[in-house]
Design an enzyme around this catalytic site. Sequence first.
Site, mmCIF file in Angstrom:
data_model
loop_
_atom_site.group_PDB
_atom_site.id
_atom_site.type_symbol
_atom_site.label_atom_id
_atom_site.label_comp_id
_atom_site.label_asym_id
_atom_site.label_seq_id
_atom_site.Cartn_x
_atom_site.Cartn_y
_atom_site.Cartn_z
ATOM 1 N N LYS A 50 -12.346 -2.050 6.573
ATOM 2 C CA LYS A 50 -11.759 -2.984 7.236
ATOM 3 C C LYS A 50 -12.331 -3.319 8.525
ATOM 4 O O LYS A 50 -12.098 -4.248 9.127
ATOM 5 C CB LYS A 50 -10.034 -2.373 7.093
ATOM 6 C CG LYS A 50 -9.613 -2.218 5.657
ATOM 7 C CD LYS A 50 -9.251 -3.383 5.177
ATOM 8 C CE LYS A 50 -8.865 -2.859 3.535
ATOM 9 N NZ LYS A 50 -7.960 -2.222 3.222
ATOM 10 N N TRP B 156 0.686 -1.190 -0.083
ATOM 11 C CA TRP B 156 0.118 -0.166 0.188
ATOM 12 C C TRP B 156 0.695 1.127 0.086
ATOM 13 O O TRP B 156 0.529 2.324 -0.571
ATOM 14 C CB TRP B 156 -0.919 -0.089 1.174
ATOM 15 C CG TRP B 156 -2.132 -1.111 1.013
ATOM 16 C CD1 TRP B 156 -2.337 -2.043 1.709
ATOM 17 C CD2 TRP B 156 -2.878 -1.029 -0.158
ATOM 18 N NE1 TRP B 156 -3.370 -2.957 1.567
ATOM 19 C CE2 TRP B 156 -3.730 -2.301 0.266
ATOM 20 C CE3 TRP B 156 -3.135 -0.427 -1.267
ATOM 21 C CZ2 TRP B 156 -4.947 -2.913 -0.870
ATOM 22 C CZ3 TRP B 156 -4.256 -0.785 -2.025
ATOM 23 C CH2 TRP B 156 -4.950 -2.101 -1.876
ATOM 24 N N ASP C 5 -1.899 6.454 6.607
ATOM 25 C CA ASP C 5 -2.989 5.607 6.248
ATOM 26 C C ASP C 5 -3.251 4.816 7.346
ATOM 27 O O ASP C 5 -2.353 3.658 7.729
ATOM 28 C CB ASP C 5 -2.363 4.648 4.955
ATOM 29 C CG ASP C 5 -3.473 3.594 4.526
ATOM 30 O OD1 ASP C 5 -4.615 3.551 4.913
ATOM 31 O OD2 ASP C 5 -2.999 3.272 3.215
#
Length: 359
Positions: A191, A100, A167
Amino acid sequence: MPTYNFSAGPGVLPAPVLEEVRSQLLSYKDSGVSIVEMSHRSQAFMEVVRELEHRLRRLMDIPDTYAVLFLQGGATLQFSMVPMNLRESGRFAYLDSGTWSKKAIQDASRFGDVVIAGSSASSNYDTIPNWAGQIQDVDYLHITLNNTIEGTRYTTLPETDVPLVADVSSNILAEAIDVRRYGLLYAGAQKNIGPAGLTIVLIRRDLIIARDLPSYLAYSEHVDTLLNTPSTFSIYVAERVLAWIEAEGGVAEMERRNRLKSDRLYGALDASPLFRPLVTDTTCRSLTNIPFTTGNKETDETFRLYAEARGLIELGGHRSVGGLRASLYNAMPLEGVEWLVDAMHEFEQEGHDVSYKNV
Ligand SMILES: *Cc1c(COP(=O)(O)O)cnc(C)c1O
């Protein structure tokens, strides 16, 4: 037989919340209409938005000096909104801790010069990168606080004078995060918070600068208002999930449970004659995403199917890493982890080849 969902995202949600959503879906609070067919400017829906923000501010102890934005486009859109909006000198620092981070770096490099302040690529991202000294002369420093795919997380933060951007897609509300340490935090909801479609951005107000950008892409257009139609269903469910977290004891209690769950699974992995964890550095093991393997692709796949037949689903590793991965988000009960550990022990005892361990 119960089903335990170890999906990395969209992930498991609390069953009582899903029950409530089902019971309310046709007629929201006896209004005769569903929440998903109401105007996002209606009093009833605006109340949901206000509650969502209040609950989030309470749960994460977010000061008034930060704005809370409810956006769409996932964490992925933040990979470009961050550099577009925080750009001053056009130099941005990133710590490269996995898949990511790499994607965030790729998008940021369209808007300026990316300085890689540290990377753990050489060890296949099995740890958090080292960084050297103070990171200066950049518009911000970006980290991926929890690496969903590789299963690592930061337990100390880099010292820096520039705004820290993180993040937090896979660990928001799963562990304590000191919001004041950051200039900006962002997370896709799917999530640990609710259904996909909602992205949460927390930004220090002094970093919000009116920019010559298309309206949706400018943070300034979203402050303390809904610019356009948000993902109303996701917002509705997210508000209910946050109510559940508050009733269960808040983020501290979630973190306590997540530590218990991850310790239980890591304990079993470290002791197993067959399975081993991919993250051996105990200082940076994620509480929410735990990748593991037998060291053999076929045995991994055999175990995945073996577990699936026992109601333990979505244990496949990310396609870029392979192997197995258990995601233990807030709504995963300890029982789910106990069942998984039991399945691992039974699988070992059934005599699956243990010669792969540590190859
Ligand atoms: C899942 C995830 C993403 C991607 O999120 P989208 O909402 O699908 O864009 C980005 N970063 C992290 C850490 C993630 O876990």
